[in-house]
Design a protein around this motif. Sequence first.
Motif, PDB file in Angstrom:
ATOM      1  N   LEU A 420      -7.522 -10.392   2.038  1.00  0.00           N
ATOM      2  CA  LEU A 420      -7.179  -9.080   2.591  1.00  0.00           C
ATOM      3  C   LEU A 420      -6.998  -8.016   1.513  1.00  0.00           C
ATOM      4  O   LEU A 420      -6.950  -6.822   1.824  1.00  0.00           O
ATOM      5  N   LYS A 421      -6.877  -8.425   0.258  1.00  0.00           N
ATOM      6  CA  LYS A 421      -6.634  -7.455  -0.816  1.00  0.00           C
ATOM      7  C   LYS A 421      -7.795  -6.463  -0.950  1.00  0.00           C
ATOM      8  O   LYS A 421      -7.582  -5.268  -1.151  1.00  0.00           O
ATOM      9  N   ASP A 473      -0.284  -0.904  -6.234  1.00  0.00           N
ATOM     10  CA  ASP A 473       0.715  -1.933  -6.583  1.00  0.00           C
ATOM     11  C   ASP A 473       1.545  -2.302  -5.355  1.00  0.00           C
ATOM     12  O   ASP A 473       1.848  -3.487  -5.128  1.00  0.00           O
ATOM     13  N   GLN A 474       1.921  -1.287  -4.568  1.00  0.00           N
ATOM     14  CA  GLN A 474       2.752  -1.550  -3.401  1.00  0.00           C
ATOM     15  C   GLN A 474       1.991  -2.335  -2.334  1.00  0.00           C
ATOM     16  O   GLN A 474       2.539  -3.255  -1.714  1.00  0.00           O
ATOM     17  N   VAL A 475       0.719  -1.998  -2.135  1.00  0.00           N
ATOM     18  CA  VAL A 475      -0.080  -2.715  -1.141  1.00  0.00           C
ATOM     19  C   VAL A 475      -0.297  -4.163  -1.578  1.00  0.00           C
ATOM     20  O   VAL A 475      -0.217  -5.096  -0.767  1.00  0.00           O
ATOM     21  N   LEU A 476      -0.565  -4.365  -2.867  1.00  0.00           N
ATOM     22  CA  LEU A 476      -0.713  -5.737  -3.372  1.00  0.00           C
ATOM     23  C   LEU A 476       0.600  -6.505  -3.233  1.00  0.00           C
ATOM     24  O   LEU A 476       0.602  -7.719  -2.988  1.00  0.00           O
ATOM     25  N   ILE A 479       0.822  -7.874   0.205  1.00  0.00           N
ATOM     26  CA  ILE A 479       0.040  -9.106   0.338  1.00  0.00           C
ATOM     27  C   ILE A 479       0.804 -10.278  -0.275  1.00  0.00           C
ATOM     28  O   ILE A 479       0.880 -11.377   0.298  1.00  0.00           O
ATOM     29  N   ASP A 480       1.406 -10.029  -1.453  1.00  0.00           N
ATOM     30  CA  ASP A 480       2.170 -11.103  -2.103  1.00  0.00           C
ATOM     31  C   ASP A 480       3.371 -11.518  -1.264  1.00  0.00           C
ATOM     32  O   ASP A 480       3.745 -12.706  -1.233  1.00  0.00           O
ATOM     33  N   VAL A 654      -0.105  -0.781   5.727  1.00  0.00           N
ATOM     34  CA  VAL A 654      -0.900  -0.133   4.681  1.00  0.00           C
ATOM     35  C   VAL A 654      -1.003   1.379   4.908  1.00  0.00           C
ATOM     36  O   VAL A 654      -0.764   2.158   3.981  1.00  0.00           O
ATOM     37  N   PRO A 655      -1.345   1.861   6.113  1.00  0.00           N
ATOM     38  CA  PRO A 655      -1.350   3.321   6.315  1.00  0.00           C
ATOM     39  C   PRO A 655       0.012   3.959   6.056  1.00  0.00           C
ATOM     40  O   PRO A 655       0.088   5.056   5.492  1.00  0.00           O
ATOM     41  N   LYS A 656       1.087   3.274   6.446  1.00  0.00           N
ATOM     42  CA  LYS A 656       2.422   3.828   6.198  1.00  0.00           C
ATOM     43  C   LYS A 656       2.707   3.923   4.707  1.00  0.00           C
ATOM     44  O   LYS A 656       3.298   4.897   4.226  1.00  0.00           O
ATOM     45  N   THR A 657       2.300   2.906   3.981  1.00  0.00           N
ATOM     46  CA  THR A 657       2.499   2.911   2.525  1.00  0.00           C
ATOM     47  C   THR A 657       1.724   4.047   1.875  1.00  0.00           C
ATOM     48  O   THR A 657       2.244   4.770   1.011  1.00  0.00           O
TER      49      THR A 657
END
Length: 787
Positions: A420-421, A473-476, A479-480, A654-657
């Motif tokens: 998904l990344k 970084d925040q999106v990754l 995922i983490d 993701v859109p919110k981020t």
Amino acid sequence: MGNRGMEDLIPLINKLQDAFSSIGQSCNLDLPQIAVVGGQSAGKSSVLENFVGRDFLPRGSGIVTRRPLILQLVNNIAEYAEFLHCKGKKFVDFEEVRMEIEAETDRITGSNKGISPIPINLRVYSPHVLNLTLIDLPGMTKVAVGDQPHDIEHQIRDMLMQFITKESCLILAVTPANTDLANSDALKIAKEVDPQGVRTIGVITKLDLMDEGTDAKDILENKLLPLRRGYIGVVNRSQKDIDGKKDIRAALAAERKFFLSHPAYRHMAERMGTPHLQKALNQQLTNHIRDTLPGLRSKLQSQLLSLEKEVEEYKNFRPDDPTRKTKALLQMVQQFGVDFEKCIEGSGDQVETNELSGGAKINRIFHERFPFELVKIVFDEKELRREISHAIKNVHGVRTGLFTPDLAFEAIVKKQIVKLKTPCLKCIDLVIQELINTVRQCTNKLASYPRLREETERIVTTHIREREGKSKDQVLLLIDIELSYINTNHEDFIGFAKYVIRKGWLTINISIMKGGSKEYWFVLTAESLSWYKDEEEKEKKYMLPLDNLKIRDVEKGFMSTKHIFAIFNTEQRNVYKDLRQIELACDSQEDVDSWKASFLRAGVYPEKDQVENEEAAPADTFSMDPQLERQVETIRNLVDSYIGIINKSIRDLVPKTIMHLMINSSKDFIHSELLAYLYSCGDQNSLMEESADQAQRRDEMLRMYHALKEALNIIGDISANTISTPVPPPHSCLTARRSWVRFQHQSTGGGTFLCGVCMFSPCLRGFSPGTPASTHNPKTCTDRLIG
């Protein structure tokens, strides 16, 4: 004239003409004007020079006027000339004016006698002229000379048509008297666009060159080829006079003497000659402007409204204001922030209708493009099942597993989550691209100040790029976080216990000896097949584990309408009560195929397929253990369920981020920090420097803006009762003076008062000797001239 307003009309049109020409736009207001047309050597240039009282037009053989010359005559105490393309330079020597016209003509058309529709604007100030604006057009020709294009005749004709087809244009048709009027090029082309002769003013030149014994009396009295506005005769200097540098004032005196002394023209001398022509044109143009005022006023207002937004940013700033640049900078930055926010949030004052942009495009990225990128992650089913099988075996090691292992499920799920990344990072890249496009779009209003625009784009783009790193970084990290804990207790996760592959009615087909067939409500899960008496699953009849079960086809019995298949145990055990197999029946073959597919997903395979798989499958692929096959299918379904939960969460977060870390941050930065960054990046004066082209454009735009405002003010001051001469009615004798003579009939002795000039003209409506006197009564005749 009546009042000052009417006197200001022609200078007003001059001002508008200058404003449009200097901006480089076509005069789309169709301003009232007089276009001078005629054949080559018809005397157009001499007429214009007589108006000015100076030699200033190029002369020579062939085509001399190769660009339209907008000649604006302004009554003034001092005498000098100005060109619009030479701002601030006053020409006192009119020989220099001639040279400048030639040079400016060659600059556009070259020296090969070509033509161009781009006009030259010349304004002449003199105490000897009346306010008047004329457009001197190239003389009509038939044959190309020298390097001229072969279609020069059509080029000149097209250029003339651009001017004279407009209803707001009066046509000054110049024709030499020593040629047949019926063959006049000027009158011919004028009649094409003005068949009624309402807009055409005839000028007859070279009256002194007519053959002895001939005259142009009938033409000048408007009896031959009549025009509503009539004809005026003039006598220009001869070529000998021009070569001898004869003074124009002396030539005008000679012209006056010619008309007073000529027997055919002396009775009309007061309305002949260059001074009368200039006065008549001044009056006709002024009246024409007055008649077109209502339409012109609405067009001026429309043009002013369209300019309002363009000059909004600087119309209130005085050039000599020391704080002008500071005010402009503050206003520009504030406007940029407002425009950026409107583009993102919507509700902009200028809505784009050709394509999506700004916030709308980002919304599409969030809710269409991003989900599509997630869906595009296609799993290779064969490879995925192979991975699940290997994971299960590796978790069990040397032992034989009795249950489906959690670790195998987690290993496969984590591998899918990592995929998904890529779409998440791609979503950020798409949003960044649109944000930068939006910034560039919003900086268009800063085009007046190139350095300010460049620095604004650089600063805001740099900030967006900085936020890009934090957003990624925040999106990754999201995922983490999903990878760190696989939540199998999630309320949307199907789980091992409640995972349902299929629900619906089936019939247990039992032999007639044992009670026939019965319908039940079946529930197929990854672990078992259960059936109930009711759809609500309240009364459970039986639960059959799926271990070691297979499916085989059963032939439809005689007289049976049901389609049947059977479930049996591969270890020859009873599957239900004392039955080695149970036969399940459906109403159609489609239902059978659908149920078989569901059993296949639950790990229950057809008997024949098992044999085929055993013969065809390589040894290192799937185990032939039915329990393992069922576990593989179970994990595959669980992975589908859990990845669906993750996708749903990622699509939301993701859109919110991105909104929080990039878009809202960029808006806050523009509103609160951009100005400080601009102040710190260099000298304010250099930051607010305009390009030379932009400064000129602004000056011309303001000039036109204020000219339009002033024009509307002047038009508003004009009295509706201004004394003026109306357009003459259809009459063959427009040049008739208000004098009447008594006509005596030869046959009847009767008589009546007739026009002293045109008593034998068509205005008598067929009057001839013997006609009753009442036939033509000057008191009731609607054709007589007034004025």
